[in-house]
Design an enzyme around this catalytic site. Structure first.
Site, PDB file in Angstrom:
ATOM      1  CB  VAL A  12      -1.059  -0.025   1.283  1.00 45.31           C
ATOM      2  CG1 VAL A  12      -1.874   1.313   1.030  1.00 45.31           C
ATOM      3  CG2 VAL A  12      -1.976  -1.111   1.161  1.00 45.31           C
ATOM      4  CD  GLU A 124     -13.552   6.378   2.461  1.00 46.28           C
ATOM      5  OE1 GLU A 124     -14.229   7.310   2.852  1.00 46.28           O
ATOM      6  OE2 GLU A 124     -14.125   5.270   2.284  1.00 46.28           O
ATOM      7  CB  VAL A 127     -13.807  -0.373   5.640  1.00 42.81           C
ATOM      8  CG1 VAL A 127     -15.072  -1.185   5.444  1.00 42.81           C
ATOM      9  CG2 VAL A 127     -13.402  -0.126   7.353  1.00 42.81           C
ATOM     10  CB  ILE A 131     -15.489   0.626  -1.863  1.00 45.09           C
ATOM     11  CG1 ILE A 131     -15.205  -0.736  -2.379  1.00 45.09           C
ATOM     12  CG2 ILE A 131     -16.875   1.071  -1.781  1.00 45.09           C
ATOM     13  CD1 ILE A 131     -15.884  -1.665  -1.785  1.00 45.09           C
ATOM     14  N   GLY A 182      -1.326 -10.546  -4.358  1.00 44.66           N
ATOM     15  CA  GLY A 182      -1.025  -9.462  -3.506  1.00 44.66           C
ATOM     16  C   GLY A 182      -2.331  -8.980  -2.789  1.00 44.66           C
ATOM     17  CD  GLU A 185      -4.282  -7.830   5.507  1.00 49.84           C
ATOM     18  OE1 GLU A 185      -3.728  -7.376   6.539  1.00 49.84           O
ATOM     19  OE2 GLU A 185      -4.700  -7.421   4.807  1.00 49.84           O
ATOM     20  CE  LYS A 200     -10.652  -4.863   5.349  1.00 45.76           C
ATOM     21  NZ  LYS A 200     -10.335  -5.871   4.108  1.00 45.76           N
ATOM     22  N   GLY A 298      -5.718  -4.593  -3.025  1.00 48.24           N
ATOM     23  CA  GLY A 298      -4.966  -4.503  -4.036  1.00 48.24           C
ATOM     24  C   GLY A 298      -4.167  -2.993  -3.659  1.00 48.24           C
TER      25      GLY A 298
END
Ligand code: HSE
Length: 403
Positions: A12, A124, A127, A131, A182, A185, A200, A298
Site C-alpha cells: 500500500v 477511508e 474498509v 470503495i 498481493g 495480508e 472492518k 490491492g
C-alpha cells in the site's frame, strides 16, 4: 507546499507513492496546493526505487520536521504503527491510514488524540480498499438511523470462494493465487479466519452506531472449513457461499455484530460480488437500502483511498471538522445467539432421522455425495434451537442462510 511522509513502503505504501507521483498535477490542481512526498520511513533500503533518496529509517526526523503536515501510516499492525501514529498526532500532524487493525482496536483513543491536537485522523482505506464508504457513511448518510450493515468485507476470501465456486479450485490453490496477486495480508490467517473482516465491521459499526465496537465483541468465523461439497450443495439450491460481516441495530439500540460464511441467494446482489471485489449494503431508516461496490484490496485501489484522504486533510488543515465516535463498553453489543435465521446443514445422518427431529426441511442433493451424507436447509431458528435438534448428529458443516 504540503509535505507528506509515508511510514511503511510495502504494497500500500508504495502504491501511495506511485499515485502521489503519477497524479501529482491533478492532485495539486484539486487541492489548490503542492502536495509533495518528502520522506518514506522503512527498515529496508530500496536502492533501485525511484524514491530511494526519500527513504529514511528514523521516525524522529519526520516527527521533528515542521514541514511535514501529513503522515501516511501504512505499516499495519497495532504496535509500532500505534506509537508512530500517536507521536505524529501529538506533533500536530494529520495521520492518514489503511490500518484497520489499529482503527478497530484503538480508533476511539486515536480520534480523541487527533481532536485534542486539532488535526485529522483519517482511514477511508481501512474498509473496502478503494470503495468510498467511511466518508459516505459519516457524511452522506448522516441523517439516517442506521439499522443494518451487511457486507463482503474481505477481498482475499471472496477471491478464494469465487475460485472455488467458478473454477473448482481447492481452498489451498485459491489462497496461493490470492497471495500471488498481493491481496492477502502478510499472514493470511487474518483473512481466512475472518479477523480482517471482523476489524472492518467493527470500524463501520463504530461509525454508524456512535460507540466503539471492539473485535473481541464480535464473534468471528472464517472460511477454512468451507469445502467444495458445500459449494456444490449451495449451487443446487441457487445460492452462493459468501463471508459476510454484519452489524444489526436491535430495538433497544444495542448492536449485534458478527462475521461468518453464509449461503446467499443468487438474486441478492451480494451473491454477484466476485473475485477481489467487496460490497457493503447499508440500511438506513430514511434512505432504505444502499450499496457500495468496488475493489476491496490491492495496491492502487487502496492507495486511491489513502491519497483521497491526504487530499482531504490538505484541504482542511485548519478545519475543526473531525471524525468521531464515543467510547466502547460491554453495554454496546449483544450476543448473536438470539439471532434467528434459516440454516444450511451437512451431516452424516439418515434422512428419516432428520425429518423426525426437524419436521419439514429442504433436502439437497449433489452428484458424487458419499453414502450417509445428508444436506438440508432448515426454517428460521436460533443457534441453540439448532444445536438441540442436532444433538447426537455427526455434523460436517453448518452455515447461516441470509434471509
Ligand atoms: N487482505 C485484505 C483483503 C486487504 O483481502 O481484503 C484489504 O483490506
Amino acid at each position: 507546499m504540503i509535505n507528506v511522509a509515508i511510514l511503511g513502503f510495502g504494497v500500500v505504501g508504495s502504491g501511495v507513492a506511485e499515485v502521489l507521483t503519477t497524479n501529482a498535477g491533478h492532485i495539486d490542481q484539486k487541492t489548490d496546493n503542492l502536495i509533495r512526498l518528502k520522506y518514506i520511513l522503512d527498515v529496508r533500503e530500496f536502492p533501485d526505487s525511484p524514491y530511494a533518496s526519500q527513504v529514511i529509517h528514523d521516525f524522529s526526523i519526520i516527527e521533528q520536521d515542521p514541514e511535514v503536515q501529513i503522515v501516511v501510516e501504512t505499516i499495519g499492525g497495532a504496535k509500532i504503527a500505534k506509537e508512530f501514529t500517536e507521536r505524529a498526532l501529538r506533533a500536530g500532524k494529520c495521520v492518514v491510514t489503511s490500518n484497520k487493525e489499529l482503527v478497530a482496536e484503538h480508533g476511539v483513543e486515536l480520534l480523541e488524540l487527533a481532536k485534542a491536537n486539532g488535526v485529522h485522523y483519517l482511514f477511508e482505506a481501512s474498509v473496502g480498499g478503494g470503495i468510498p464508504i467511511i466518508r459516505p457513511l459519516n457524511q452522506c448518510l448522516a441523517a439516517n438511523e442506521i439499522e443494518e450493515i451487511c457486507g463482503i468485507l474481505n477481498g482475499t476470501t471472496n477471491y478464494i470462494l469465487t475460485r472455488m465456486i467458478k473454477g473448482g479450485l481447492s481452498f489451498d490453490a485459491a489462497l496461493k493465487e490470492a497471495q500471488r496477486n498481493g491481496y492477502a495480508e502478510q499472514d493470511p490467517t487474518a483473512d481466512i479466519e475472518g479477523h480482517d473482516a471482523c476489524r472492518k465491521i467493527c470500524i463501520l459499526a463504530s461509525l454508524a452506531f456512535g460507540r466503539h465496537v471492539y473485535p473481541r465483541q464480535v464473534p468471528t468465523e472464517g472460511i477454512t472449513h468451507v469445502t467444495l461439497a458445500d459449494v456444490a450443495y449451495a449451487d443446487t439450491c441457487g445460492k452462493k457461499i459468501k463471508l459476510l460481516g454484519r452489524a444489526i441495530r436491535q430495538e433497544d439500540g444495542k448492536i449485534c455484530a458478527y462475521v461468518a460464511p453464509h449461503l446467499v441467494d443468487c438474486e441478492n446482489p451480494l451473491a454477484g460480488v466476485e473475485d477481489v471485489f467487496n460490497a457493503i449494503s447499508i440500511r438506513g431508516n430514511a434512505i432504505g437500502d444502499v450499496m457500495f461496490y468496488g475493489r476491496g484490496a490491492g495496491k492502487l485501489p487502496t492507495a486511491s483511498a489513502v491519497v483521497a484522504d491526504v487530499m482531504d486533510a490538505a484541504r482542511h488543515l485548519n478545519s475543526k471538522r473531525q471524525l468521531y465516535w464515543g467510547p466502547g463498553g460491554e453495554d454496546v453489543t449483544v450476543p448473536m445467539d438470539g439471532l434467528s435465521c434459516p440454516w444450511y446443514v451437512r451431516a452424516n445422518a439418515k434422512t428419516e432421522a432428520i425429518k423426525a427431529v426437524f419436521g419439514t426441511v429442504s433436502f439437497l442433493a449433489r452428484p458424487g455425495a458419499p453414502a450417509g451424507e445428508v444436506a438440508f436447509l432448515t426454517g428460521a431458528m436460533d443457534r441453540s434451537s439448532l444445536d438441540q435438534k442436532l444433538a447426537g448428529v455427526e455434523q460436517l458443516s453448518i452455515m447461516r442462510v441470509l434471509d
